[in-house]
Motif scaffolding. Sequence first.
Motif, PDB file in Angstrom:
ATOM      1  N   ASP A 149     -55.016 -30.862  27.547  1.00 42.27           N
ATOM      2  CA  ASP A 149     -53.804 -31.559  26.985  1.00 42.27           C
ATOM      3  C   ASP A 149     -53.957 -31.240  25.626  1.00 42.27           C
ATOM      4  OD1 ASP A 149     -52.677 -32.685  29.028  1.00 42.27           O
ATOM      5  OD2 ASP A 149     -53.888 -34.060  29.319  1.00 42.27           O
ATOM      6  N   PHE A 150     -54.192 -30.016  25.044  1.00 41.97           N
ATOM      7  CA  PHE A 150     -54.513 -29.517  23.603  1.00 41.97           C
ATOM      8  C   PHE A 150     -55.424 -30.535  22.886  1.00 41.97           C
ATOM      9  CE2 PHE A 150     -50.081 -28.294  24.953  1.00 41.97           C
ATOM     10  CZ  PHE A 150     -50.257 -26.960  24.810  1.00 41.97           C
ATOM     11  N   LYS A 151     -56.368 -30.945  23.407  1.00 48.38           N
ATOM     12  CA  LYS A 151     -57.155 -31.825  22.567  1.00 48.38           C
ATOM     13  C   LYS A 151     -58.622 -31.281  22.324  1.00 48.38           C
ATOM     14  CE  LYS A 151     -55.726 -35.944  24.860  1.00 48.38           C
ATOM     15  NZ  LYS A 151     -55.944 -37.320  25.588  1.00 48.38           N
ATOM     16  N   ILE A 152     -59.263 -31.570  21.246  1.00 48.40           N
ATOM     17  CA  ILE A 152     -60.352 -30.927  20.839  1.00 48.40           C
ATOM     18  C   ILE A 152     -61.439 -31.938  21.286  1.00 48.40           C
ATOM     19  CG2 ILE A 152     -60.528 -32.268  18.551  1.00 48.40           C
ATOM     20  CD1 ILE A 152     -61.815 -30.128  17.248  1.00 48.40           C
ATOM     21  N   THR A 153     -62.614 -31.176  21.781  1.00 51.21           N
ATOM     22  CA  THR A 153     -63.758 -31.779  22.234  1.00 51.21           C
ATOM     23  C   THR A 153     -65.137 -32.035  21.177  1.00 51.21           C
ATOM     24  OG1 THR A 153     -65.039 -29.794  22.914  1.00 51.21           O
ATOM     25  CG2 THR A 153     -63.548 -30.786  24.761  1.00 51.21           C
ATOM     26  N   SER A 171     -53.179 -35.336  13.894  1.00 56.61           N
ATOM     27  CA  SER A 171     -52.369 -36.382  14.127  1.00 56.61           C
ATOM     28  C   SER A 171     -52.372 -36.898  15.830  1.00 56.61           C
ATOM     29  CB  SER A 171     -50.894 -35.775  14.056  1.00 56.61           C
ATOM     30  OG  SER A 171     -50.472 -34.850  14.830  1.00 56.61           O
ATOM     31  N   SER A 172     -52.390 -37.893  15.682  1.00 59.41           N
ATOM     32  CA  SER A 172     -52.389 -38.718  17.337  1.00 59.41           C
ATOM     33  C   SER A 172     -51.539 -39.958  17.359  1.00 59.41           C
ATOM     34  CB  SER A 172     -53.725 -38.906  17.577  1.00 59.41           C
ATOM     35  OG  SER A 172     -53.812 -39.807  18.885  1.00 59.41           O
ATOM     36  N   PRO A 173     -50.156 -39.954  17.909  1.00 61.46           N
ATOM     37  CA  PRO A 173     -49.828 -38.843  18.845  1.00 61.46           C
ATOM     38  C   PRO A 173     -49.558 -37.591  17.916  1.00 61.46           C
ATOM     39  CG  PRO A 173     -48.886 -41.083  19.360  1.00 61.46           C
ATOM     40  CD  PRO A 173     -49.420 -41.046  17.990  1.00 61.46           C
ATOM     41  N   CYS A 174     -49.698 -36.410  18.788  1.00 65.70           N
ATOM     42  CA  CYS A 174     -49.836 -35.145  17.937  1.00 65.70           C
ATOM     43  C   CYS A 174     -48.419 -34.716  17.841  1.00 65.70           C
ATOM     44  CB  CYS A 174     -50.630 -34.244  18.612  1.00 65.70           C
ATOM     45  SG  CYS A 174     -50.650 -32.676  17.942  1.00 65.70           S
ATOM     46  N   ASN A 175     -48.016 -33.961  16.587  1.00 64.95           N
ATOM     47  CA  ASN A 175     -46.954 -33.264  16.602  1.00 64.95           C
ATOM     48  C   ASN A 175     -47.738 -31.634  16.262  1.00 64.95           C
ATOM     49  OD1 ASN A 175     -44.600 -31.765  15.589  1.00 64.95           O
ATOM     50  ND2 ASN A 175     -44.427 -32.902  13.803  1.00 64.95           N
ATOM     51  N   TYR A 181     -55.113 -39.422  21.407  1.00 70.17           N
ATOM     52  CA  TYR A 181     -56.514 -39.503  21.606  1.00 70.17           C
ATOM     53  C   TYR A 181     -56.721 -40.847  22.143  1.00 70.17           C
ATOM     54  CZ  TYR A 181     -57.573 -34.952  19.844  1.00 70.17           C
ATOM     55  OH  TYR A 181     -57.764 -33.517  19.490  1.00 70.17           O
ATOM     56  N   SER A 182     -57.579 -41.024  23.231  1.00 64.81           N
ATOM     57  CA  SER A 182     -57.997 -42.453  23.624  1.00 64.81           C
ATOM     58  C   SER A 182     -58.982 -42.806  22.666  1.00 64.81           C
ATOM     59  CB  SER A 182     -58.216 -42.170  25.046  1.00 64.81           C
ATOM     60  OG  SER A 182     -59.703 -41.567  25.152  1.00 64.81           O
ATOM     61  N   LYS A 183     -59.110 -44.016  22.674  1.00 66.43           N
ATOM     62  CA  LYS A 183     -60.454 -44.625  21.972  1.00 66.43           C
ATOM     63  C   LYS A 183     -61.883 -43.841  22.201  1.00 66.43           C
ATOM     64  CE  LYS A 183     -62.113 -48.948  20.387  1.00 66.43           C
ATOM     65  NZ  LYS A 183     -61.687 -50.470  20.307  1.00 66.43           N
ATOM     66  N   HIS A 216     -52.097 -47.900  20.454  1.00 67.99           N
ATOM     67  CA  HIS A 216     -52.298 -46.766  19.576  1.00 67.99           C
ATOM     68  C   HIS A 216     -54.021 -47.059  18.930  1.00 67.99           C
ATOM     69  CE1 HIS A 216     -52.470 -43.995  16.235  1.00 67.99           C
ATOM     70  NE2 HIS A 216     -52.742 -44.754  15.481  1.00 67.99           N
ATOM     71  N   VAL A 217     -54.889 -45.899  18.839  1.00 64.02           N
ATOM     72  CA  VAL A 217     -55.971 -46.170  18.262  1.00 64.02           C
ATOM     73  C   VAL A 217     -56.155 -45.445  16.911  1.00 64.02           C
ATOM     74  CG1 VAL A 217     -58.497 -46.011  18.663  1.00 64.02           C
ATOM     75  CG2 VAL A 217     -57.171 -46.252  20.410  1.00 64.02           C
ATOM     76  N   SER A 218     -56.597 -46.213  15.643  1.00 65.94           N
ATOM     77  CA  SER A 218     -56.967 -45.597  14.519  1.00 65.94           C
ATOM     78  C   SER A 218     -58.313 -45.147  14.585  1.00 65.94           C
ATOM     79  CB  SER A 218     -56.400 -46.503  13.337  1.00 65.94           C
ATOM     80  OG  SER A 218     -55.252 -46.955  13.522  1.00 65.94           O
ATOM     81  N   MET A 219     -58.824 -43.951  14.023  1.00 65.28           N
ATOM     82  CA  MET A 219     -60.117 -43.342  13.497  1.00 65.28           C
ATOM     83  C   MET A 219     -60.908 -44.675  12.728  1.00 65.28           C
ATOM     84  SD  MET A 219     -62.352 -41.503  14.079  1.00 65.28           S
ATOM     85  CE  MET A 219     -62.178 -39.854  14.720  1.00 65.28           C
ATOM     86  N   ALA A 220     -60.057 -45.377  11.870  1.00 63.64           N
ATOM     87  CA  ALA A 220     -60.781 -46.294  10.874  1.00 63.64           C
ATOM     88  C   ALA A 220     -60.976 -47.627  11.517  1.00 63.64           C
ATOM     89  CB  ALA A 220     -59.787 -46.569   9.666  1.00 63.64           C
ATOM     90  N   GLU A 221     -60.346 -47.678  12.775  1.00 62.63           N
ATOM     91  CA  GLU A 221     -60.707 -49.045  13.384  1.00 62.63           C
ATOM     92  C   GLU A 221     -62.352 -48.882  13.705  1.00 62.63           C
ATOM     93  OE1 GLU A 221     -58.929 -50.367  17.085  1.00 62.63           O
ATOM     94  OE2 GLU A 221     -57.439 -48.807  16.280  1.00 62.63           O
ATOM     95  N   PHE A 222     -62.954 -47.922  13.911  1.00 68.13           N
ATOM     96  CA  PHE A 222     -64.319 -47.900  13.746  1.00 68.13           C
ATOM     97  C   PHE A 222     -65.110 -47.958  12.529  1.00 68.13           C
ATOM     98  CE2 PHE A 222     -63.103 -44.448  17.093  1.00 68.13           C
ATOM     99  CZ  PHE A 222     -63.139 -45.211  18.298  1.00 68.13           C
ATOM    100  N   PRO A 223     -65.862 -49.362  12.528  1.00 68.98           N
ATOM    101  CA  PRO A 223     -66.533 -49.990  11.197  1.00 68.98           C
ATOM    102  C   PRO A 223     -67.107 -48.745  10.557  1.00 68.98           C
ATOM    103  CG  PRO A 223     -66.746 -51.514  13.046  1.00 68.98           C
ATOM    104  CD  PRO A 223     -66.298 -50.186  13.774  1.00 68.98           C
TER     105      PRO A 223
END
Length: 394
Positions: A149-153, A171-175, A181-183, A216-223
């Motif tokens: 699904d075009f996602k990086i590991t 970008s996620s959702p990606c253009n 990307y899931s959490k 939606h999950v934001s990267m910055a949500e992880f403290p």
Amino acid sequence: MNQLSDRINNLSTSATLAMAAKARELRQEGKDIIGLSLGEPDFNTPDFVKEAAIQAINDNYNSYSPVDGYVELKQAIITKFKRDNNLHYTLPQIVVSTGAKQSLANIAQVLINKGDEVILPCPYWVSYADMVKLADGVPVEVQTSIENDFKITPEQLEKAITPKTKMIWYSSPCNPSGSVYSKNELRGLADVLQKYPNIIVVSDEIYEHINFVSKHVSMAEFPDMFDRTVTVNGVSKAFAMTGWRIGYIGAPDYIARACNKMQGQVTSGANCIAQMAVVTALNEPPSRIQYMVNEFKERRSLILKLLNAVHGFKTNEPEGAFYVFPDVSYFFGKTLRGKLIENAADFSLYLLEEALVATVSGESFGDPNCIRISYAASQEQITEAIKRIGEAVS
Ligand code: PMP
Ligand code: GLU
């Protein structure tokens, strides 16, 4: 005579905008082009937002705004980040810009030194690589696959990191892939980044609401990521306001201050009337725009059903945004109606000329096997477009 700078001579033209211009030109010549090239919602800006803009004009909003945006708007952005993303920014951490495009260009200019590497999972939004190059940085492309699904590991990310790595942009959702990307997946990338505390993440969340599968999950949500992530967002997609030109970031203070300084020399504050309309837009709950998301979801099912019936198109199921990104490499080396298709650019051009359907070739998104098809068009247009494509390649 070419007196232009190396900087502009070396810059590629935006492929999305170039295709949109070409489609417009052909339409003016009387050709019945169906435009599935531009990532632009085909809805009208909601009335409640338009009314706020009219009110701002009548209230004489006509002067320069603060360079980083009106406090009222920055406050609305802070509230939105809290409400939708569980992100807790303060006023000095917000900068409003003339579209998320300017937000991203600012970030490149204020963070990249000559030779710094920026990791771009492929496919990436068309302007990332050139923004990085414009700032004398080096884009480092990391290939993904349609099967994943075009996602990086996390392993791929770690392999791409060098002592010169300054940032990763995604970008996620990606253009253009529509991937979300899931959490867990983001946490996996964050775990790798824990070992490299100097790398900054640019998380482009402009399609956050156009997500058909999950919250939606934001990267910055992880403290542990908050202080090293720039969260980019805007109203172009969610509120069908592409031409109003308002985007924004939430960022560590020093980055926000630098973007403010950059903007102060380059553009000043964003359009004051649009800013006031966006205060109203962001203060409303996302449920006000759910009707557009529902319609996009129906169109996604429609276009996937139709495309999967065309031999040679390999698709996955995008989870968000309003694009499909099929692999069309089956056609490479084949001759269609006397035209040799060598690559995705040839194929996209062939579809424009023979099917009168505008798409964008995958090369400029860093994936030369695919083309991007935007389904921000009516169901009738989508049906007709894929019918024409099917005829042109049969
Ligand atoms: N990021 C992504 C992923 C996009 O697709 C776009 C396209 N509009 C932008 C940023 C820029 O958006 P704008 O400048 O209209 O806010
Ligand atoms: N982001 C949209 C797209 O990818 C708009 C065009 C652009 O800004 O490049 O088509």
